[in-house]
Scaffold this motif. Structure first.
Motif, PDB file in Angstrom:
ATOM      1  N   TYR A   1       9.295  10.349   3.976  1.00  0.00           N
ATOM      2  CA  TYR A   1       9.339   9.982   2.552  1.00  0.00           C
ATOM      3  C   TYR A   1       8.512  10.923   1.681  1.00  0.00           C
ATOM      4  CZ  TYR A   1      11.511   5.804   4.303  1.00  0.00           C
ATOM      5  OH  TYR A   1      12.376   4.954   4.916  1.00  0.00           O
TER       6      TYR A   1
ATOM      7  N   ASP B   1       4.814  -0.893   5.337  1.00  0.00           N
ATOM      8  CA  ASP B   1       3.879  -1.310   4.289  1.00  0.00           C
ATOM      9  C   ASP B   1       3.118  -2.564   4.708  1.00  0.00           C
ATOM     10  OD1 ASP B   1       2.629  -1.161   1.905  1.00  0.00           O
ATOM     11  OD2 ASP B   1       4.329  -1.754   0.662  1.00  0.00           O
TER      12      ASP B   1
ATOM     13  N   GLN C   1      12.032   9.962  -3.147  1.00  0.00           N
ATOM     14  CA  GLN C   1      12.426   9.748  -4.550  1.00  0.00           C
ATOM     15  C   GLN C   1      13.523   8.686  -4.640  1.00  0.00           C
ATOM     16  OE1 GLN C   1      13.305  13.753  -5.640  1.00  0.00           O
ATOM     17  NE2 GLN C   1      11.268  14.129  -6.449  1.00  0.00           N
TER      18      GLN C   1
ATOM     19  N   GLN D   1      -0.831  -2.984   5.255  1.00  0.00           N
ATOM     20  CA  GLN D   1      -1.493  -4.036   4.473  1.00  0.00           C
ATOM     21  C   GLN D   1      -2.331  -4.923   5.411  1.00  0.00           C
ATOM     22  OE1 GLN D   1      -0.795  -4.057   1.085  1.00  0.00           O
ATOM     23  NE2 GLN D   1      -2.529  -5.464   0.938  1.00  0.00           N
TER      24      GLN D   1
ATOM     25  N   MET E   1       0.832  -1.211   0.000  1.00  0.00           N
ATOM     26  CA  MET E   1       0.000   0.000   0.000  1.00  0.00           C
ATOM     27  C   MET E   1       0.867   1.262   0.000  1.00  0.00           C
ATOM     28  SD  MET E   1      -2.437   1.143   3.068  1.00  0.00           S
ATOM     29  CE  MET E   1      -3.801   2.215   2.898  1.00  0.00           C
ATOM     30  N   LEU E   2       1.787   1.360   0.986  1.00  0.00           N
ATOM     31  CA  LEU E   2       2.638   2.546   1.056  1.00  0.00           C
ATOM     32  C   LEU E   2       3.532   2.636  -0.181  1.00  0.00           C
ATOM     33  CD1 LEU E   2       3.827   2.633   4.785  1.00  0.00           C
ATOM     34  CD2 LEU E   2       1.677   3.328   3.826  1.00  0.00           C
ATOM     35  N   THR E   3       4.073   1.484  -0.558  1.00  0.00           N
ATOM     36  CA  THR E   3       4.964   1.470  -1.723  1.00  0.00           C
ATOM     37  C   THR E   3       4.199   1.864  -2.979  1.00  0.00           C
ATOM     38  OG1 THR E   3       5.884  -0.440  -0.586  1.00  0.00           O
ATOM     39  CG2 THR E   3       6.821   0.079  -2.709  1.00  0.00           C
TER      40      THR E   3
ATOM     41  N   ILE F   1      14.077   6.161  -2.592  1.00  0.00           N
ATOM     42  CA  ILE F   1      13.585   4.806  -2.327  1.00  0.00           C
ATOM     43  C   ILE F   1      12.756   4.275  -3.500  1.00  0.00           C
ATOM     44  CG2 ILE F   1      11.474   5.352  -1.046  1.00  0.00           C
ATOM     45  CD1 ILE F   1      12.194   3.084   0.839  1.00  0.00           C
TER      46      ILE F   1
ATOM     47  N   ALA G   1       4.892  14.466  -9.635  1.00  0.00           N
ATOM     48  CA  ALA G   1       3.476  14.728  -9.381  1.00  0.00           C
ATOM     49  C   ALA G   1       3.210  14.944  -7.896  1.00  0.00           C
ATOM     50  CB  ALA G   1       2.662  13.553  -9.882  1.00  0.00           C
TER      51      ALA G   1
ATOM     52  N   MET H   1      10.400   0.906   5.078  1.00  0.00           N
ATOM     53  CA  MET H   1       9.205   1.021   4.254  1.00  0.00           C
ATOM     54  C   MET H   1       8.499  -0.329   4.132  1.00  0.00           C
ATOM     55  SD  MET H   1       7.136   2.835   2.615  1.00  0.00           S
ATOM     56  CE  MET H   1       7.926   4.424   2.628  1.00  0.00           C
TER      57      MET H   1
ATOM     58  N   ARG I   1       5.165   9.294 -10.384  1.00  0.00           N
ATOM     59  CA  ARG I   1       4.750   9.468 -11.775  1.00  0.00           C
ATOM     60  C   ARG I   1       4.572  10.949 -12.080  1.00  0.00           C
ATOM     61  NH1 ARG I   1      -0.094   5.258 -11.788  1.00  0.00           N
ATOM     62  NH2 ARG I   1      -1.179   7.229 -11.691  1.00  0.00           N
TER      63      ARG I   1
ATOM     64  N   LEU J   1       3.830   5.569  -3.059  1.00  0.00           N
ATOM     65  CA  LEU J   1       5.091   6.233  -3.417  1.00  0.00           C
ATOM     66  C   LEU J   1       5.328   6.153  -4.919  1.00  0.00           C
ATOM     67  CD1 LEU J   1       7.698   5.265  -0.649  1.00  0.00           C
ATOM     68  CD2 LEU J   1       6.471   7.395  -0.935  1.00  0.00           C
TER      69      LEU J   1
ATOM     70  N   GLU K   1      22.520  -6.382  -1.667  1.00  0.00           N
ATOM     71  CA  GLU K   1      21.367  -6.798  -2.491  1.00  0.00           C
ATOM     72  C   GLU K   1      20.416  -5.629  -2.748  1.00  0.00           C
ATOM     73  OE1 GLU K   1      19.516 -10.024  -0.417  1.00  0.00           O
ATOM     74  OE2 GLU K   1      21.328 -11.250  -0.447  1.00  0.00           O
ATOM     75  N   GLY K   2      20.763  -4.463  -2.250  1.00  0.00           N
ATOM     76  CA  GLY K   2      19.940  -3.279  -2.510  1.00  0.00           C
ATOM     77  C   GLY K   2      18.969  -2.952  -1.390  1.00  0.00           C
ATOM     78  N   TRP K   3      19.053  -3.692  -0.262  1.00  0.00           N
ATOM     79  CA  TRP K   3      18.139  -3.416   0.858  1.00  0.00           C
ATOM     80  C   TRP K   3      18.744  -2.370   1.782  1.00  0.00           C
ATOM     81  CZ3 TRP K   3      13.251  -5.167   1.993  1.00  0.00           C
ATOM     82  CH2 TRP K   3      12.740  -6.165   1.152  1.00  0.00           C
TER      83      TRP K   3
ATOM     84  N   SER L   1      15.116   3.110  -6.403  1.00  0.00           N
ATOM     85  CA  SER L   1      15.977   1.924  -6.262  1.00  0.00           C
ATOM     86  C   SER L   1      15.139   0.731  -5.817  1.00  0.00           C
ATOM     87  CB  SER L   1      17.057   2.195  -5.224  1.00  0.00           C
ATOM     88  OG  SER L   1      16.460   2.530  -3.995  1.00  0.00           O
ATOM     89  N   LYS L   2      15.382  -0.404  -6.432  1.00  0.00           N
ATOM     90  CA  LYS L   2      14.585  -1.590  -6.108  1.00  0.00           C
ATOM     91  C   LYS L   2      15.516  -2.700  -5.620  1.00  0.00           C
ATOM     92  CE  LYS L   2      11.061  -4.562  -8.036  1.00  0.00           C
ATOM     93  NZ  LYS L   2      10.538  -5.139  -9.253  1.00  0.00           N
ATOM     94  N   PRO L   3      15.298  -3.194  -4.382  1.00  0.00           N
ATOM     95  CA  PRO L   3      16.168  -4.262  -3.910  1.00  0.00           C
ATOM     96  C   PRO L   3      15.928  -5.566  -4.646  1.00  0.00           C
ATOM     97  CG  PRO L   3      14.539  -3.709  -2.248  1.00  0.00           C
ATOM     98  CD  PRO L   3      14.294  -2.811  -3.394  1.00  0.00           C
ATOM     99  N   LYS L   4      16.965  -6.425  -4.657  1.00  0.00           N
ATOM    100  CA  LYS L   4      16.822  -7.719  -5.354  1.00  0.00           C
ATOM    101  C   LYS L   4      15.859  -8.615  -4.589  1.00  0.00           C
ATOM    102  CE  LYS L   4      21.535  -7.423  -6.969  1.00  0.00           C
ATOM    103  NZ  LYS L   4      22.906  -7.817  -6.667  1.00  0.00           N
TER     104      LYS L   4
ATOM    105  N   ILE M   1       3.115   5.899  -7.260  1.00  0.00           N
ATOM    106  CA  ILE M   1       2.180   6.795  -7.967  1.00  0.00           C
ATOM    107  C   ILE M   1       2.674   8.242  -7.864  1.00  0.00           C
ATOM    108  CG2 ILE M   1      -0.160   7.759  -7.875  1.00  0.00           C
ATOM    109  CD1 ILE M   1      -1.061   4.862  -7.164  1.00  0.00           C
ATOM    110  N   LEU M   2       3.193   8.585  -6.700  1.00  0.00           N
ATOM    111  CA  LEU M   2       3.696   9.950  -6.523  1.00  0.00           C
ATOM    112  C   LEU M   2       4.928  10.225  -7.382  1.00  0.00           C
ATOM    113  CD1 LEU M   2       3.250  10.507  -2.698  1.00  0.00           C
ATOM    114  CD2 LEU M   2       2.304  11.913  -4.500  1.00  0.00           C
TER     115      LEU M   2
ATOM    116  N   ASP N   1      16.136   2.323   4.553  1.00  0.00           N
ATOM    117  CA  ASP N   1      14.839   2.876   4.137  1.00  0.00           C
ATOM    118  C   ASP N   1      13.955   1.809   3.499  1.00  0.00           C
ATOM    119  OD1 ASP N   1      15.600   5.260   5.105  1.00  0.00           O
ATOM    120  OD2 ASP N   1      15.879   6.267   3.173  1.00  0.00           O
ATOM    121  N   HIS N   2      14.576   0.908   2.732  1.00  0.00           N
ATOM    122  CA  HIS N   2      13.782  -0.156   2.118  1.00  0.00           C
ATOM    123  C   HIS N   2      13.178  -1.052   3.192  1.00  0.00           C
ATOM    124  CE1 HIS N   2      16.052   0.726  -1.683  1.00  0.00           C
ATOM    125  NE2 HIS N   2      14.812   0.642  -2.103  1.00  0.00           N
TER     126      HIS N   2
ATOM    127  N   ARG O   1      14.235  11.847  -0.091  1.00  0.00           N
ATOM    128  CA  ARG O   1      14.378  10.489   0.441  1.00  0.00           C
ATOM    129  C   ARG O   1      13.367   9.548  -0.200  1.00  0.00           C
ATOM    130  NH1 ARG O   1      13.503   9.088   6.707  1.00  0.00           N
ATOM    131  NH2 ARG O   1      14.271   6.958   6.675  1.00  0.00           N
TER     132      ARG O   1
END
Lengths: 92, 693
Positions: free
Chosen positions: A43, B273, A84, B277, A1-3, A86, B511, B269, A11, A6, B260-262, A89-92, A8-9, B265-266, A82
């Motif tokens: 964030y 999240d 922007q 949820q 939900m939070l992700t 997160i 946006a 979040m 875009r 973020l 691994e990119g974590w 960047s996408k963790p594996k 959408i924001l 902040d990841h 901050r």
């Protein structure tokens, strides 16, 4: 939900709260709560656009009344740097 | 027994605390903090209970003093039970804190407050189902009326005296995250330092790289505590070398995750999240709403008003209605004021003649003050009605929608969404509009927005424009003309922004989510008060600035004496400017009025009044005088040029102040002048080619 919020924001198209709630599939109440929490975490931030003419410099510049639109209050939520980072960047 | 009272701010915690502890309270500050500490003693049968009212907080992260105090108290003081107050009317927000507490303390009782508010909002909370969903007792209370407070305490005492810890539901994290939590738990469980914390909670905080946990480790790790500086007991005096060699438990694992990119902040979040949820998943089990899914009437209106297809025609129709209303309703009043002014000028001049006042005084009063200020005053009803319609739009909530729709234009222009607030403010006055660009972080975005803001017609410009439109295009034609001018302004704002983007390269747009007020029926006060304030401001200006400007214009158009007006100083000035005015079909008077409009836009109207000699002929209004000297095509060309050239001197000064660049300010001025000339030329010659007069 939070992700999702973020993302959408991050875009280009801006949304109203109702449109955001419809898009992520949660109620406006849930969205408001999530936005407040993410603001607390740093964030996103809420910016209020209040009456611009409250500043004294306005009158001294010869602005005669500031009209209406400038006294309207708008509030928007947008990503912080901050946020922007997160989203970018996408963790594996 | 120790009881901790926790909850979000304004949830009614203090009321419960005061009812339960009465006068047995101690108030002070938390050690080393500026946050108030309230504790109290409660006597129940054979038990003495110490209750702590912890600071109101929304979560238990380490972002504020309140959060740190709350979680440190629960961790260090280990209360026998936590009484968690929850606002039933905003349960989503409140449950986030509850879920965090459940990771820290197993003995929790929920006090569900503000049930009455929830019911009035159409919400029903089924407490038994909520208790089942979290496996925690839930007591309904109405703190303001003292209801349920004793039962809340009784339940807390019962839970606090249980022989075994209950097992409240834990938040189920996604599998990948859960694996990481378990891996960290496995590492931490081997370290004696970690035993002072609930293991799962500590694992989550380590993954989030919680700074407070780090401080605690530094203060307690073997070797470090002994090496503190003699002056300090906070742990901050430890040497960097020692810290490096005694890193926190789990550091290596964290480094692997980071690879691994974590990032912290990841993790943060991802945990937040998952909690949200989870709240979303369990909400329907215990909360029902009246008419679920049924849109409110605001939603129903917005489905049309904010639609990408219908939103713009609706906005145009609303604005058209505003202009039409202000033209039609104001016409009789404006005419009456014109006649009244002419009659007053006549009476005063006759009195002056009777008193044998000098001719120049009579001329100043009649041809300067009455012609100039009177020309402006004749349009006060129109401007007041326009203001009233605008107030209606604002108070009903529609103006915010119109502004929101404006953001789509920003999108097309590639500008930051916030730029449109500056442009919307420009409709009121360009000075605050330019100042509003301060909210834009990117200096290039700021500059572009600042440079295009003057293309938005401000209220004084709209007032003068509507006056000229009313003179040349009476009735409903006027509203069409005004709309066409506004659309032209919007179009040129877009084109100019695209052009400026080539001159000033800026960063990518992002946006935002906008909060829109609910629609409501406007109140009479909210419409009349701003209408009066703006009209008064306009009138005040007429009697001060415009009066002075009228005297100056009268002087320039009257001297040298005894010559035709075209040979006066004003006439000569107009003659010098004829090389610009002629290609646009403007006579010298229009050019002089445009020059005087630099100082303030309304002076254009007063200058036209003087130069067209309105008061010289008492039977003639400014509208009649102008329509006799200009064709509708001339008038439309004038309106285009007037709308686009520099708003006023104040806006130029503000642009200079805000941009800090004389070069960019000059560029902006030159751009507006050239654009207004080109557009005027296109309109005039295009109109002629199409056969318009």
């Amino acid at each position: 939900m939070l992700t999702s919020i973020l993302k959408i924001l991050a875009r280009k198209e801006s949304l109203s709260m109702t449109q955001l709630a419809d898009e992520v599939g949660y109620t406006s109440r849930e969205i408001e709560s999530a936005l407040e929490q993410m603001e607390h975490m740093g964030y996103i931030h809420r910016q209020q656009f209040g009456p611009q003419c409250s500043s004294s410099s306005c009158g001294s510049n010869g602005c005669e009344g500031c009209g209406f639109a400038s006294s309207e209050s708008f509030a928007v939520w947008e990503l912080t740097e901050r946020g922007q980072t997160i989203v970018g960047s996408k963790p594996k | 027994m120790k009881i901790a009272l926790v909850g979000n701010p304004n949830v009614g915690k203090s009321t419960v605390f005061n009812v339960l502890t009465g006068s047995n309270q101690q108030v002070g500050n938390w050690a080393g903090k500026t946050v108030e500490r309230k504790s109290g003693i409660i006597q129940r049968a054979n038990q003495t209970i110490e209750m702590i009212d912890l600071p109101g907080t929304y979560s238990l992260t380490a972002y504020s003093q309140e959060e740190i105090i709350t979680r440190e108290y629960i961790l260090r003081e280990n209360p026998d039970v936590v009484m968690a107050m929850v606002d039933a009317s905003n349960i989503e927000r409140n449950l986030y804190l509850v879920l965090q507490i459940l990771e820290l303390a197993p003995r929790v009782v929920i006090g569900l407050n503000m049930m009455d508010l929830a019911v009035s909002s159409g919400l029903t909370i089924h407490t038994a189902e909520l208790a089942l969903a979290l496996n925690v007792p839930v007591i309904e209370i109405v703190a303001a009326k003292g209801k349920g407070i004793e039962e809340f305490l009784d339940e807390a005492i019962r839970v606090g005296t249980l022989s075994q810890d209950p097992l409240p539901r834990k938040v189920p994290y996604p599998q990948a995250l859960e694996q990481k939590v378990r891996a960290m738990e496995g590492l931490l469980s081997k370290n004696p330092w970690a035993t002072r914390y609930p293991l799962r909670w500590l694992a989550i905080k380590r993954l989030e790289r919680d700074p407070e946990i780090g401080q605690d480790w530094k203060a307690s790790a073997p070797g470090i505590s002994q090496s503190k500086d003699s002056c300090c007991d906070t742990g901050y005096g430890v040497s960097y070398e020692l810290l490096k060699t005694t890193s926190l438990p789990g550091e290596e694992l964290l480094e692997t995750y980071e690879a691994e990119g974590w990032s912290k902040d990841h993790f943060e979040m991802a945990f937040a999240d998952a909690k949200y949820q989870y709240i979303s998943e369990i909400l329907p089990k215990f909360r029902t709403t009246i008419n679920p899914g049924k849109p409110t009437w605001t939603d129903s209106i917005d489905a049309w008003a904010l639609s990408p297809i219908w939103g713009y025609p609706i906005m145009m129709a609303v604005l058209g209605l505003v202009f039409w209303g202000s033209f039609v309703a104001s016409a009789p009043l404006g005419g009456a004021i014109s006649q009244g002014m002419a009659w007053s000028a006549e009476v005063i001049v006759r009195l002056l003649q009777w008193g044998q006042a000098p001719e120049f005084i009579q001329s100043l009063i009649r041809d300067g003050i009455f012609a100039g200020v009177g020309a402006v005053l004749a349009f006060v009803p129109q401007i007041a009605i326009f203001f009233a319609f605008f107030s209606l739009m604002q108070d009903s909530g529609y103006l915010a929608r119109a502004a929101f729709l404006g953001d789509r234009f920003m999108q097309l222009m590639g500008l930051h969404g916030k730029s449109f607030f500056s442009l919307v403010s420009g409709f009121g006055c360009n000075v605050p509009g330019i100042m509003a660009t301060r909210t834009l972080e990117d200096p290039k975005d700021r500059l572009i927005t600042m440079l295009i803001n003057p293309l938005i017609p401000c209220v004084p410009r709209l007032g003068v424009m509507s006056a000229v439109v009313a003179a040349f295009f009476p009735g409903s034609r006027g509203s069409v003309v005004m709309l066409s001018l506004l659309m032209l302004s919007m179009f040129l704002v877009m084109v100019s922004a695209l052009f400026m983007r080539r001159v000033v390269k800026q960063t990518e747009r992002s946006a935002f989510v906008m909060e829109l007020p609910l629609y409501h029926i406007p109140t009479l006060r909210n419409v009349l008060l701003p209408t009066w304030q703006k009209t008064y401001s306009f009138l005040k200006r007429a009697w001060t600035f415009i009066l002075v400007a009228s005297i100056v214009v009268w002087f320039l158009s009257s001297y040298p004496q005894g010559v035709p007006m075209q040979a006066t100083w004003a006439g000569k000035m107009g003659g010098w400017l004829s090389f610009i005015g002629a290609p646009l079909g403007f006579d010298w008077r229009i050019m002089v009025s445009i020059v005087f409009g630099f100082a303030a836009k309304e002076t254009t109207l007063s200058t036209l009044g003087i130069l067209y000699g309105v008061a010289a002929n008492a039977s003639q209004s400014i509208a009649q005088a102008m329509t006799g000297a200009m064709t509708p095509l001339n008038a439309y060309t004038f309106l285009v040029v007037y709308m686009l050239y520099i708003p006023c001197l104040a806006s130029v000064v503000t642009t200079y102040k805000e941009s800090g660049s004389l070069g960019w300010t000059s560029f902006g001025v030159a751009y507006n002048l050239i654009l207004s000339f080109i557009m005027g030329w296109i309109v005039f010659h295009g109109g002629q080619a199409l056969g318009f007069q």
